[in-house]
Design a protein around this motif. Structure first.
Motif, PDB file in Angstrom:
ATOM      1  N   HIS A  26      -9.002   1.164   2.182  1.00  0.00           N
ATOM      2  CA  HIS A  26      -8.184   2.604   2.449  1.00  0.00           C
ATOM      3  C   HIS A  26      -8.850   2.053   0.469  1.00  0.00           C
ATOM      4  N   ASP A  27      -8.956   1.286   0.000  1.00  0.00           N
ATOM      5  CA  ASP A  27      -9.912   1.315  -1.291  1.00  0.00           C
ATOM      6  C   ASP A  27     -10.836   1.501  -1.810  1.00  0.00           C
ATOM      7  N   ARG A  28     -11.359   2.278  -2.834  1.00  0.00           N
ATOM      8  CA  ARG A  28     -12.825   2.068  -3.337  1.00  0.00           C
ATOM      9  C   ARG A  28     -13.872   0.840  -3.641  1.00  0.00           C
ATOM     10  N   ALA A  29     -12.947  -0.198  -4.050  1.00  0.00           N
ATOM     11  CA  ALA A  29     -13.307  -1.295  -4.196  1.00  0.00           C
ATOM     12  C   ALA A  29     -12.980  -2.715  -3.398  1.00  0.00           C
ATOM     13  N   LEU A  30     -13.885  -3.477  -3.172  1.00  0.00           N
ATOM     14  CA  LEU A  30     -12.719  -4.593  -2.557  1.00  0.00           C
ATOM     15  C   LEU A  30     -12.021  -5.338  -2.784  1.00  0.00           C
ATOM     16  N   ASP A  31     -11.994  -5.315  -4.423  1.00  0.00           N
ATOM     17  CA  ASP A  31     -11.267  -6.343  -5.361  1.00  0.00           C
ATOM     18  C   ASP A  31     -10.329  -6.809  -4.813  1.00  0.00           C
ATOM     19  N   ARG A  32      -9.119  -6.107  -4.589  1.00  0.00           N
ATOM     20  CA  ARG A  32      -7.463  -5.866  -3.987  1.00  0.00           C
ATOM     21  C   ARG A  32      -7.238  -6.534  -1.904  1.00  0.00           C
ATOM     22  N   LEU A  33      -8.442  -6.643  -1.883  1.00  0.00           N
ATOM     23  CA  LEU A  33      -7.758  -7.272  -0.478  1.00  0.00           C
ATOM     24  C   LEU A  33      -8.465  -8.173  -0.279  1.00  0.00           C
ATOM     25  N   THR A  34      -9.372  -8.314  -0.352  1.00  0.00           N
ATOM     26  CA  THR A  34     -10.083  -9.251  -0.283  1.00  0.00           C
ATOM     27  C   THR A  34     -10.930 -10.351  -1.834  1.00  0.00           C
ATOM     28  N   SER A  35     -12.343 -11.347  -1.143  1.00  0.00           N
ATOM     29  CA  SER A  35     -12.404 -12.035  -2.413  1.00  0.00           C
ATOM     30  C   SER A  35     -13.414 -11.405  -2.524  1.00  0.00           C
ATOM     31  N   ALA A  36     -13.872 -10.585  -2.339  1.00  0.00           N
ATOM     32  CA  ALA A  36     -15.676 -10.008  -2.670  1.00  0.00           C
ATOM     33  C   ALA A  36     -14.791  -9.173  -3.811  1.00  0.00           C
ATOM     34  N   ARG A  37     -15.910  -8.292  -4.639  1.00  0.00           N
ATOM     35  CA  ARG A  37     -15.769  -7.869  -5.258  1.00  0.00           C
ATOM     36  C   ARG A  37     -16.912  -6.368  -5.604  1.00  0.00           C
ATOM     37  N   GLY A  38     -16.066  -5.028  -5.819  1.00  0.00           N
ATOM     38  CA  GLY A  38     -17.324  -4.158  -5.851  1.00  0.00           C
ATOM     39  C   GLY A  38     -16.963  -3.031  -4.995  1.00  0.00           C
ATOM     40  N   PRO A  39     -18.126  -2.158  -4.847  1.00  0.00           N
ATOM     41  CA  PRO A  39     -17.610  -0.804  -4.431  1.00  0.00           C
ATOM     42  C   PRO A  39     -17.961  -1.348  -2.372  1.00  0.00           C
ATOM     43  N   VAL A  40     -17.216  -0.318  -1.611  1.00  0.00           N
ATOM     44  CA  VAL A  40     -17.423  -0.900  -0.323  1.00  0.00           C
ATOM     45  C   VAL A  40     -19.034  -0.523   0.404  1.00  0.00           C
ATOM     46  N   ALA A  41     -18.948   0.685  -0.576  1.00  0.00           N
ATOM     47  CA  ALA A  41     -20.118   1.968  -0.256  1.00  0.00           C
ATOM     48  C   ALA A  41     -21.361   0.658  -1.019  1.00  0.00           C
TER      49      ALA A  41
END
Length: 263
Positions: free
Chosen positions: A74-89
């Motif tokens: 869902h989110d544009r960035a990975l931060d909320r749901l994963t331990s990774a950071r930055g945009p999915v794209a």
């Protein structure tokens, strides 16, 4: 009065679908991002499995990886749901498939993986997250490629009218919807914007903010034959509103149990 004046243009520029094309959309309760909660992460294989087991339809979100794959997140960035950071794209599909969703042990699925998991056992709504940038056509193309040959009931939808328009032009067999909210936009400029979005999108259905179901615009399109789905139904009060004014319900939290208890 305004909706009556615009009705001929609606029929010309955004004709209603046949009843047979959209019949499956009506009367369905769709689990918002799957049936998540209790450590089951949204848009995860576990959330989708729970929705199927509960006899619910599924709503999910997709966006594009850096190498052009439709990924379920869902989110544009990975931060909320994963331990990774930055945009999915910024990540490849292979990278994203290795990223854990919360503490669940599950990873981000591709749309093709989700379709394989569902295998026609639940109706599916796929929301394309274009974020208003130039990625809409490539994302539409990636979703259409994943859907090629899929036999289960499914539809695409987006806030971005370019998405529905793309499918109207390039994948006409795919049922397509326009997602709408009137939050913060009830003046005349916003009304004109919604009308133009409808004409641009040429949708088969609308997915409307549950807070806006009294909308004259939404009800006019429903009377014309466009199914009116509503999101996100989270409370008993919103379930009652949805049952009176909409044709299908995208639910989560308390809305799941309340909607399931209704005849």
């Amino acid at each position: 009065m305004q909706s009556l004046r615009l009705a001929p243009l609606d029929w010309l520029l955004a004709p209603a679908p046949t009843k047979a094309r959209v019949a499956w959309l009506r009367g369905v309760t769709y689990a918002h991002r799957g049936l998540h909660g209790d450590a089951v992460v949204e848009n995860s294989p576990g959330a989708f499995a729970r929705a199927i087991a509960a006899g619910l339809g599924i709503e999910c979100d997709v966006q594009l990886s850096s190498d052009g794959m439709a990924m379920v997140f869902h989110d544009r960035a990975l931060d909320r749901l994963t331990s990774a950071r930055g945009p999915v794209a910024d990540r490849t599909a292979a990278d994203l498939k290795q990223i854990a969703l919360g503490l669940s042990g599950e990873t981000i699925p591709a749309l093709a993986d989700l379709l394989h998991q569902i295998a026609g056992r639940a109706p599916l709504l796929i929301e394309l997250k274009s974020f208003g940038d130039g990625a809409a056509p490539p994302l539409c193309s990636a979703v259409a490629e994943a859907l090629a040959g899929y036999q289960g009931d499914h539809a695409v939808m987006s806030f971005d009218p370019r998405v529905s328009r793309w499918f109207a032009r390039h994948s006409r067999e795919t049922v397509r919807g326009l997602v709408v909210t009137e939050s913060g936009g009830r003046g005349w400029r916003s009304k004109i914007g919604r009308q133009r979005a409808l004409w641009q999108a040429r949708p088969d259905f609308l997915a409307y903010d549950v807070s806006d179901l009294r909308s004259a615009f939404a009800n006019a399109q429903r009377r014309r034959g466009l199914p009116l789905l509503t999101w996100t139904v989270r409370s008993a009060f919103q379930v009652e509103r949805a049952l009176r004014r909409a044709d299908g319900y995208i639910v989560e939290a308390e809305g799941v149990a309340t909607a399931a208890a209704k005849p």
